[in-house]
Design a protein around this motif. Structure first.
Motif, short mmCIF file in Angstrom:
data_model
loop_
_atom_site.label_atom_id
_atom_site.label_comp_id
_atom_site.label_asym_id
_atom_site.label_seq_id
_atom_site.Cartn_x
_atom_site.Cartn_y
_atom_site.Cartn_z
N LEU A 62 8.39 77.00 96.26
CA LEU A 62 7.85 76.15 97.33
C LEU A 62 8.65 76.34 98.62
O LEU A 62 9.85 76.67 98.58
N PRO A 63 8.04 76.09 99.75
CA PRO A 63 8.82 76.09 101.00
C PRO A 63 9.98 75.10 100.91
O PRO A 63 9.87 74.05 100.27
N GLN A 64 11.07 75.44 101.57
CA GLN A 64 12.25 74.59 101.50
C GLN A 64 11.94 73.16 101.94
O GLN A 64 12.46 72.19 101.39
N ALA A 65 11.06 73.01 102.92
CA ALA A 65 10.72 71.67 103.41
C ALA A 65 10.09 70.83 102.31
O ALA A 65 10.34 69.62 102.22
N ASP A 66 9.26 71.45 101.45
CA ASP A 66 8.65 70.71 100.34
C ASP A 66 9.69 70.29 99.32
O ASP A 66 9.66 69.16 98.79
N LYS A 67 10.63 71.18 99.03
CA LYS A 67 11.69 70.82 98.07
C LYS A 67 12.59 69.73 98.63
O LYS A 67 13.04 68.84 97.89
N ASN A 68 12.81 69.76 99.91
CA ASN A 68 13.70 68.76 100.53
C ASN A 68 13.11 67.35 100.49
O ASN A 68 13.85 66.37 100.60
N THR A 69 11.79 67.22 100.34
CA THR A 69 11.20 65.88 100.27
C THR A 69 11.63 65.14 99.01
O THR A 69 11.49 63.91 98.96
N VAL A 70 12.11 65.87 98.01
CA VAL A 70 12.53 65.22 96.76
C VAL A 70 14.00 65.54 96.47
O VAL A 70 14.42 65.60 95.31
N PRO A 127 7.37 66.27 93.45
CA PRO A 127 6.88 66.94 94.66
C PRO A 127 5.36 66.83 94.78
O PRO A 127 4.63 67.17 93.84
N ALA A 128 4.88 66.42 95.91
CA ALA A 128 3.43 66.28 96.12
C ALA A 128 2.72 67.62 96.03
O ALA A 128 1.54 67.68 95.67
N LEU A 130 3.07 69.92 93.85
CA LEU A 130 2.80 70.32 92.47
C LEU A 130 2.42 69.08 91.66
O LEU A 130 3.22 68.56 90.87
N PRO A 131 1.22 68.58 91.82
CA PRO A 131 0.84 67.32 91.17
C PRO A 131 0.86 67.39 89.65
O PRO A 131 1.00 66.35 88.98
N GLN A 132 0.74 68.58 89.05
CA GLN A 132 0.75 68.70 87.59
C GLN A 132 2.15 68.60 87.00
O GLN A 132 2.31 68.49 85.78
N MET A 133 3.15 68.62 87.85
CA MET A 133 4.53 68.69 87.37
C MET A 133 4.93 67.46 86.56
O MET A 133 5.59 67.56 85.52
N GLN A 134 4.52 66.29 87.00
CA GLN A 134 4.94 65.06 86.35
C GLN A 134 4.48 65.00 84.89
O GLN A 134 5.31 64.81 83.98
N ASN A 135 3.20 65.14 84.64
CA ASN A 135 2.70 65.03 83.27
C ASN A 135 3.26 66.13 82.38
O ASN A 135 3.63 65.89 81.22
#
Length: 335
Positions: A62-70, A127-128, A130-135
């Motif tokens: 993922l872009p670094q900005a996306d990873k930084n949100t979490v 992370p928004a 990758l919505p499948q990540m949580q389940n």
């Protein structure tokens, strides 16, 4: 493929009878002599393992900005993303980036005078992008929890205790901690510390590796490579089993060397411990085992605590000084 660690087949445990006795003998020897082993026959499909590693690859791409949100510094519960070099082992930066989760929980309301480790309870960050990540990861975590509970009961029998000897310490669910990890190729030939030498703080650890070597185990013969074995988990015992067995079982130092330049390594590590409000029991070993128990390792730089929350929080504060500074400023002096 040449392997340097014992290989144990869990189907022997499930078969019962003489097969189970053979498994327990092999488990005892592996834990006592090495502290690490490969586990096969666990029933988790290799295709599912590969799907988890692919999810790790997708996250780190993922872009670094996306990873930084979490990023983890947002979480007093030590959950989320840690940038390359953001975690320390023995005070030195590890060359890995990672994403940590634990059980999905509500934030604990910590009252004045209560232990600070209650703050470890809380929600994960997801992370928004990758919505499948949580389940996917919470289901995977549940599977690995069940597997480690089975192994913990086997260890109780190895120590000649009732099979449920540890059940009181996990009656409300064991403490669970999992991380997806990416090790980039080393920037220089000297930059080899993917993770520095350390012991794990819990009962047991399961490691899923991709095809790239890097995990190394300290033995009497020196450091040996835990070469990836397709379909197998690498298992090691942690400090809580060392404490419970008065040192009859010993947690083993291990480390990860960064892959060569231009090559990355992915893994998923799962750590299982007693629930945070538990106190690890000192088991009454029979005489033939007790005489081989030399007491838990004594390291003034890494004191061990029988109270589980205290032991876990100690490790978290040392490893993530940015989270410690943001959320545990009054406790930094204790690590």
């Amino acid at each position: 493929m040449k392997v340097n660690l014992p290989v144990l087949d869990l189907t022997l445990w499930y078969a019962g009878g003489e097969s189970r006795r053979r498994f327990l003998a092999e488990l005892g020897a592996a834990a006592r002599d090495v502290g690490f082993f490969y586990l096969t026959g666990h029933g988790i499909a290799q295709s599912q393992q590969q799907a988890v590693l692919q999810l790790a690859s997708d996250f780190f791409a993922l872009p670094q900005a996306d990873k930084n949100t979490v990023q983890m510094v947002n979480s007093p519960h030590f959950r989320g993303y840690t940038r390359l070099g953001g975690e320390l082992t023995l005070g030195k930066a590890d060359q890995r980036e990672q994403f940590d989760i634990m059980a999905e929980q509500s934030t604990a309301q910590v009252q004045s005078g209560e232990p600070a480790w209650w703050k470890l309870y809380g929600p994960n960050q997801w992370p928004a992008a990758l919505p499948q990540m949580q389940n996917t990861l919470l289901h995977w975590q549940d599977q690995l929890t069940d597997l480690t509970v089975t192994l913990l009961r086997a260890f109780a029998l190895v120590l000649q205790q009732p099979e449920d000897a540890f059940d009181s310490t996990i009656k409300d669910g064991p403490y669970r901690h999992m991380k997806l990890i990416r090790y980039p190729g080393r920037a220089t030939e000297q930059a080899k510390q993917g993770v520095g030498a350390h012991k794990d703080p819990g009962y047991l650890t399961l490691v899923l590796q991709d095809g790239q070597s890097g995990l190394e185990v300290q033995t009497e013969q020196g450091w040996v490579s835990a070469t990836p074995l397709p379909g197998a988990f690498v298992v090691n015992i942690g400090e809580l089993l060392e404490l419970a067995s008065n040192g009859y079982l010993r947690a083993t130092y291990h480390r990860v060397s960064s892959p060569p330049a231009g090559i990355e390594r992915l893994s998923c590590a799962f750590f299982m411990a007693a629930q945070l409000d538990a106190t690890v029991p000192l088991l009454p070993l029979p005489a033939e085992l007790a005489k081989q128990a030399k007491g838990p390792a004594s390291d003034p730089l890494n004191p061990l605590f029988y109270q589980v929350g205290q032991n876990v929080l100690k490790g978290r504060l040392r490893s993530h000084p940015d989270v410690a500074a943001a959320h545990y400023n009054a406790l930094q002096h204790v690590v």
